[in-house]
Write a protein that holds these residues in place. Structure first.
Motif, PDB file in Angstrom:
ATOM      1  N   ILE A  89     -81.275   1.077  38.888  1.00  9.22           N
ATOM      2  CA  ILE A  89     -81.361  -0.341  38.540  1.00  9.22           C
ATOM      3  C   ILE A  89     -80.257  -0.631  37.539  1.00  9.22           C
ATOM      4  O   ILE A  89     -80.059   0.121  36.579  1.00  9.22           O
ATOM      5  CB  ILE A  89     -82.713  -0.702  37.870  1.00  9.22           C
ATOM      6  N   ASP A  90     -79.519  -1.699  37.772  1.00 15.60           N
ATOM      7  CA  ASP A  90     -78.604  -2.210  36.762  1.00 15.60           C
ATOM      8  C   ASP A  90     -78.664  -3.735  36.820  1.00 15.60           C
ATOM      9  O   ASP A  90     -79.584  -4.293  37.410  1.00 15.60           O
ATOM     10  CB  ASP A  90     -77.183  -1.651  36.910  1.00 15.60           C
ATOM     11  N   GLU A  91     -77.691  -4.391  36.259  1.00 14.36           N
ATOM     12  CA  GLU A  91     -77.721  -5.854  36.202  1.00 14.36           C
ATOM     13  C   GLU A  91     -77.809  -6.499  37.580  1.00 14.36           C
ATOM     14  O   GLU A  91     -78.494  -7.504  37.769  1.00 14.36           O
ATOM     15  CB  GLU A  91     -76.476  -6.354  35.471  1.00 14.36           C
ATOM     16  N   GLU A  92     -77.129  -5.928  38.566  1.00 10.40           N
ATOM     17  CA  GLU A  92     -77.070  -6.518  39.904  1.00 10.40           C
ATOM     18  C   GLU A  92     -77.806  -5.715  40.975  1.00 10.40           C
ATOM     19  O   GLU A  92     -78.145  -6.251  42.024  1.00 10.40           O
ATOM     20  CB  GLU A  92     -75.607  -6.675  40.338  1.00 10.40           C
ATOM     21  N   ASN A 108     -82.553 -10.054  40.998  1.00  8.40           N
ATOM     22  CA  ASN A 108     -81.741  -8.893  41.361  1.00  8.40           C
ATOM     23  C   ASN A 108     -81.726  -7.932  40.180  1.00  8.40           C
ATOM     24  O   ASN A 108     -81.989  -8.325  39.050  1.00  8.40           O
ATOM     25  CB  ASN A 108     -80.322  -9.294  41.780  1.00  8.40           C
ATOM     26  N   GLY A 109     -81.481  -6.692  40.444  1.00 10.94           N
ATOM     27  CA  GLY A 109     -81.357  -5.695  39.391  1.00 10.94           C
ATOM     28  C   GLY A 109     -82.470  -5.749  38.362  1.00 10.94           C
ATOM     29  O   GLY A 109     -83.644  -5.645  38.684  1.00 10.94           O
ATOM     30  N   TRP A 110     -82.068  -5.923  37.085  1.00 10.35           N
ATOM     31  CA  TRP A 110     -83.038  -5.906  35.985  1.00 10.35           C
ATOM     32  C   TRP A 110     -84.059  -7.026  36.099  1.00 10.35           C
ATOM     33  O   TRP A 110     -85.230  -6.832  35.760  1.00 10.35           O
ATOM     34  CB  TRP A 110     -82.315  -5.998  34.640  1.00 10.35           C
ATOM     35  N   SER A 111     -83.639  -8.205  36.554  1.00 11.25           N
ATOM     36  CA  SER A 111     -84.604  -9.307  36.644  1.00 11.25           C
ATOM     37  C   SER A 111     -85.704  -8.988  37.661  1.00 11.25           C
ATOM     38  O   SER A 111     -86.869  -9.325  37.450  1.00 11.25           O
ATOM     39  CB  SER A 111     -83.916 -10.634  36.976  1.00 11.25           C
ATOM     40  N   LEU A 112     -85.346  -8.299  38.746  1.00  5.23           N
ATOM     41  CA  LEU A 112     -86.347  -7.887  39.730  1.00  5.23           C
ATOM     42  C   LEU A 112     -87.272  -6.832  39.132  1.00  5.23           C
ATOM     43  O   LEU A 112     -88.497  -6.903  39.282  1.00  5.23           O
ATOM     44  CB  LEU A 112     -85.673  -7.363  40.995  1.00  5.23           C
ATOM     45  N   ALA A 113     -86.697  -5.866  38.424  1.00  2.00           N
ATOM     46  CA  ALA A 113     -87.507  -4.823  37.786  1.00  2.00           C
ATOM     47  C   ALA A 113     -88.477  -5.438  36.777  1.00  2.00           C
ATOM     48  O   ALA A 113     -89.661  -5.072  36.739  1.00  2.00           O
ATOM     49  CB  ALA A 113     -86.607  -3.801  37.105  1.00  2.00           C
ATOM     50  N   ASN A 114     -87.994  -6.372  35.990  1.00  3.08           N
ATOM     51  CA  ASN A 114     -88.865  -7.027  35.004  1.00  3.08           C
ATOM     52  C   ASN A 114     -89.966  -7.830  35.686  1.00  3.08           C
ATOM     53  O   ASN A 114     -91.117  -7.800  35.245  1.00  3.08           O
ATOM     54  CB  ASN A 114     -88.038  -7.934  34.081  1.00  3.08           C
ATOM     55  N   TYR A 115     -89.617  -8.548  36.742  1.00  8.07           N
ATOM     56  CA  TYR A 115     -90.614  -9.351  37.456  1.00  8.07           C
ATOM     57  C   TYR A 115     -91.718  -8.460  38.036  1.00  8.07           C
ATOM     58  O   TYR A 115     -92.902  -8.782  37.941  1.00  8.07           O
ATOM     59  CB  TYR A 115     -89.947 -10.173  38.557  1.00  8.07           C
ATOM     60  N   VAL A 134     -91.486  -2.721  36.802  1.00  7.70           N
ATOM     61  CA  VAL A 134     -91.153  -1.348  37.193  1.00  7.70           C
ATOM     62  C   VAL A 134     -89.863  -0.909  36.501  1.00  7.70           C
ATOM     63  O   VAL A 134     -89.133  -1.721  35.946  1.00  7.70           O
ATOM     64  CB  VAL A 134     -90.973  -1.217  38.724  1.00  7.70           C
ATOM     65  N   SER A 135     -89.604   0.389  36.569  1.00  2.00           N
ATOM     66  CA  SER A 135     -88.355   0.942  36.060  1.00  2.00           C
ATOM     67  C   SER A 135     -87.925   2.094  36.971  1.00  2.00           C
ATOM     68  O   SER A 135     -88.660   2.474  37.903  1.00  2.00           O
ATOM     69  CB  SER A 135     -88.522   1.419  34.612  1.00  2.00           C
ATOM     70  N   SER A 136     -86.770   2.668  36.692  1.00  4.22           N
ATOM     71  CA  SER A 136     -86.279   3.796  37.503  1.00  4.22           C
ATOM     72  C   SER A 136     -87.307   4.906  37.522  1.00  4.22           C
ATOM     73  O   SER A 136     -88.010   5.151  36.540  1.00  4.22           O
ATOM     74  CB  SER A 136     -84.963   4.320  36.922  1.00  4.22           C
TER      75      SER A 136
END
Length: 142
Positions: free
Chosen positions: A98-101, A126-133, A136-138
């Motif tokens: 996961i990164d910014e994009e 996308n990226g971090w915004s999707l993970a935050n939504y 989840v994390s790596s």
């Protein structure tokens, strides 16, 4: 591109009819996609790509099913994926990068990058915004 040809045929009362192939597939509205459109990361990258492309009707709204991912009470629509190279020893559903994009997940035989991801109100992630939504994390498993 074919419409002018058809229009000319109609005007000349000479429609060029082509019968449907006898062994071709037909999918009616009552024929639901596998898993109701939810992406199964136990499938191959090619199968996931076909599911997403088959259910993506952008820019038109899909009145049937979207390809989607659900994580607990959060659900997102996936309108495009990018399939990576074949990878041996994957853990299907494992978030590997996961990164910014970018938001990359392992499937049966490769890593896929989730692209064009939205919620049901079509807010983009996308990226971090999707993970935050999704919360989840790596290394988490979807």
């Amino acid at each position: 591109e074919l419409f002018p040809v058809l229009l000319t045929q109609i005007q000349n009362c000479k429609l060029n009819r082509i019968p449907q192939l006898k062994d071709s597939s037909y999918y009616g509205k009552k024929d639901s996609p596998y898993n109701l459109g939810y992406i199964d990361f136990n499938k191959s990258g090619s199968e996931i790509d076909r599911l997403v492309r088959g259910l993506n009707h952008l820019p038109f709204q899909n009145t049937f099913f979207y390809a989607k991912i659900k994580h607990y009470d959060k659900e997102v629509i996936v309108s495009s994926v990018e399939k990576g190279e074949y990878k041996k020893g994957t853990i299907p559903g494992k978030i590997v990068f996961i990164d910014e994009e970018s938001f990359c997940v392992e499937c049966q035989d490769s890593i896929i990058k989730l692209l064009d991801v939205t919620d049901d109100l079509f807010n983009e992630y996308n990226g971090w915004s999707l993970a935050n939504y999704l919360g989840v994390s790596s290394n988490d498993i979807l």
